[in-house]
Design a protein around this motif. Sequence first.
Motif, short mmCIF file in Angstrom:
data_model
loop_
_atom_site.label_atom_id
_atom_site.label_comp_id
_atom_site.label_asym_id
_atom_site.label_seq_id
_atom_site.Cartn_x
_atom_site.Cartn_y
_atom_site.Cartn_z
N SER A 168 0.85 -1.32 -0.09
CA SER A 168 -0.01 0.02 -0.07
C SER A 168 0.88 1.37 -0.03
O SER A 168 1.82 1.26 0.74
N PRO A 169 0.64 2.20 -0.74
CA PRO A 169 1.39 3.71 -0.89
C PRO A 169 1.06 4.13 0.58
O PRO A 169 -0.05 4.05 1.18
N PRO A 170 1.98 5.09 0.78
CA PRO A 170 1.86 5.95 2.32
C PRO A 170 0.57 6.45 2.33
O PRO A 170 0.09 6.56 3.56
N GLU A 171 -0.14 7.02 1.38
CA GLU A 171 -1.43 7.91 1.63
C GLU A 171 -2.52 7.09 1.75
O GLU A 171 -3.73 7.39 1.99
N LEU A 172 -2.30 5.57 1.57
CA LEU A 172 -3.62 4.73 1.84
C LEU A 172 -3.03 3.85 2.92
O LEU A 172 -3.77 2.81 3.31
N GLU A 197 -6.24 1.40 3.26
CA GLU A 197 -5.82 0.10 2.88
C GLU A 197 -5.60 -0.53 3.97
O GLU A 197 -5.60 -1.71 4.41
N GLU A 198 -4.54 0.27 4.77
CA GLU A 198 -4.12 -0.47 5.96
C GLU A 198 -4.01 0.46 6.83
O GLU A 198 -3.71 1.74 7.02
N VAL A 199 -4.57 -0.08 8.32
CA VAL A 199 -4.32 0.82 9.55
C VAL A 199 -3.71 -0.27 10.56
O VAL A 199 -4.69 -1.18 11.14
N THR A 200 -2.50 -0.25 10.78
CA THR A 200 -1.82 -1.37 11.50
C THR A 200 -1.26 -0.98 12.79
O THR A 200 -0.69 0.38 13.03
N PHE A 201 -0.88 -1.84 13.76
CA PHE A 201 -0.13 -1.53 15.05
C PHE A 201 1.00 -2.48 15.20
O PHE A 201 0.87 -3.63 14.66
N ARG A 202 2.26 -1.76 15.24
CA ARG A 202 3.54 -2.47 15.05
C ARG A 202 4.37 -2.20 16.61
O ARG A 202 4.68 -1.02 16.80
#
Length: 223
Positions: A45-49, A82-87
Amino acid sequence: MKISMPITKKRIETHFHYLWWLYVLVAAVALLGWNLVGTVTRYQSPPELKVEWYYGGYMYDQGEVAEALMAQLNEQLLPDMEEVTFRPIVMDDAYGAMQLSTWAFAGEGDLYTLDRTNFGNMARNGTMLNLQPYVDSGVLNLDGIDLTGCYATITELGEEWLCGIPMDAMPGLLAYNLAGEDHVMSVLINGGNNDNTIKLLAWMLENCREPVELPPAAMEQER
């Protein structure tokens, strides 16, 4: 004179007896090459997504709860992403600062939770977004929050920026097995998706200012 060397069972057995390692090597190289091609050509996914939360604070064993929260917010708060993630990240005492600098230079991650020492170092280097304009516009509500230690004088500019929000101002995050005593939330200035990262941070400020026993989704299910 014609020399004939027919393929026999004995010759095949001898061949594999002495050269079995060559086939193993060829298979290993082929597998490595396939994995490399897959990694390079895999869609990202690109940074803006995407919005990535790099969490360097203390985390309980149940990290899947925080991941579930991000999945929920991806659907309800940031449906266009497209992605909302926890790391969760481990801050090594020897190489932690170098690792953070590398991520910042590469624009990796959007929302950061760091201890005050690492936060201060990154903020002074100008790698964290100035949050004051979002406070002035009313997007971020920081009323009643002690912002001591959240300002930084940017070395290259000589200007003082509000670069962070204390994690303990959002005790509701404990419901998601997250704790960040003496840690600060901040936004990477070149993460590539500042508007949506601020939107995520604003949601936390609105919904996590008070302690709760269960995540909102769980409380809705109980009702």
